[in-house]
Design a protein around this motif. Structure first.
Motif, PDB file in Angstrom:
ATOM      1  N   THR A  68       0.805  -1.218   0.000  1.00 52.71           N
ATOM      2  CA  THR A  68       0.000   0.000   0.000  1.00 52.71           C
ATOM      3  C   THR A  68       0.836   1.266   0.000  1.00 52.71           C
ATOM      4  O   THR A  68       1.971   1.281   0.495  1.00 52.71           O
ATOM      5  N   SER A  69       0.257   2.332  -0.521  1.00 56.19           N
ATOM      6  CA  SER A  69       0.868   3.655  -0.448  1.00 56.19           C
ATOM      7  C   SER A  69       0.493   4.349   0.856  1.00 56.19           C
ATOM      8  O   SER A  69       0.979   5.451   1.124  1.00 56.19           O
ATOM      9  N   ASN A  70      -0.356   3.749   1.641  1.00 60.29           N
ATOM     10  CA  ASN A  70      -0.796   4.309   2.912  1.00 60.29           C
ATOM     11  C   ASN A  70       0.260   4.048   3.989  1.00 60.29           C
ATOM     12  O   ASN A  70       1.304   3.467   3.726  1.00 60.29           O
ATOM     13  N   SER A  71      -0.038   4.448   5.225  1.00 61.91           N
ATOM     14  CA  SER A  71       0.892   4.241   6.335  1.00 61.91           C
ATOM     15  C   SER A  71       0.625   2.901   7.021  1.00 61.91           C
ATOM     16  O   SER A  71      -0.474   2.349   6.934  1.00 61.91           O
ATOM     17  N   GLN A  72       1.626   2.410   7.729  1.00 63.83           N
ATOM     18  CA  GLN A  72       1.462   1.181   8.506  1.00 63.83           C
ATOM     19  C   GLN A  72       0.340   1.340   9.529  1.00 63.83           C
ATOM     20  O   GLN A  72      -0.484   0.425   9.704  1.00 63.83           O
TER      21      GLN A  72
END
Length: 225
Positions: free
Chosen positions: A114-118
């Motif tokens: 993902t390009s999102n955060s952990q």
């Protein structure tokens, strides 16, 4: 679809717009974040930041909109605006839950790229009871370059101890589809209201296209599950 799942050992999912219905929420956050600072939302913003990691997007915002904020401050604001939604509100995409449960039952190795955060990715998985389901969770901020570069998918495959050619990827946006293809993986595009205007492009780029993950259970697996 030639029963493609029968030929794979691992399945790797993008998160936003693919597993969780969150793209509209991020549009609202962008509008609110910029609006509070007197900045109108550029019409091409989503296309410009597509595939970037969380930190990369923060850097883009800081430079493009001349924000007097550190990258950490920008990301902290976004986390405050979104965490509750990921943890308690966002829905899975149609058929995702039953499909993931079936894959787990059948012994496929499962990953998130993902390009999102952990933090937000883990919040979404926790909300839907999948905290221990995925053997790999890789974010674009952990690799050299975000999507459309293949790094995030190659790293996920390595963590899953699986050759890229044995991985099946699900993605909702062209940059992610290209990242998976560049990694040497089979890529299925997933329908999402936010990217409806890109459907023809997504179909052209990907190896397959679905609107509901249950399509794969019905067509690939003969309804097993």
């Amino acid at each position: 679809m030639n029963r493609i799942l029968k030929k794979k050992k691992a399945v790797i999912f993008d998160l936003d717009g693919t597993l969780v219905d969150s793209m509209g929420m991020w549009h609202e956050i962008d509008v609110a974040f910029l609006g509070e600072r007197g900045i109108p939302l550029p019409p091409d913003l989503q296309r410009d930041i597509e595939g970037m990691g969380f930190a990369e997007v923060a850097a883009y915002f800081r430079k493009t909109f001349s924000l007097d904020m550190t990258l950490e401050e920008i990301q902290a604001v976004w986390h405050r605006m979104s965490y509750q939604k990921y943890r308690y509100e966002l829905s899975l995409k149609p058929g995702a839950a039953v499909f993931i449960e079936w894959l787990e039952k059948k012994g496929y190795r499962l990953g998130i790229a993902t390009s999102n955060s952990q933090e937000l990715a883990r919040a979404a998985l926790m909300r839907h009871g999948f905290s221990d389901t995925f053997q790999a969770l890789v974010t674009a901020d952990e690799v050299k370059a975000g999507k459309p570069n293949p790094d995030v998918y190659l790293t996920a495959a390595r963590k899953l101890s699986t050759d890229p050619s044995d991985c099946l990827v699900f993605e909702d946006l062209p940059a992610g589809i290209l990242a998976g293809k560049r990694a040497g993986m089979t890529v299925f595009a997933v329908a999402d209201a936010f990217s409806d205007r890109m459907e023809e492009e997504k179909r052209r780029m990907a190896d397959g296209f679905i609107r509901d993950f249950r399509e794969l259970l019905a067509e690939e697996c003969g309804g097993d599950g």
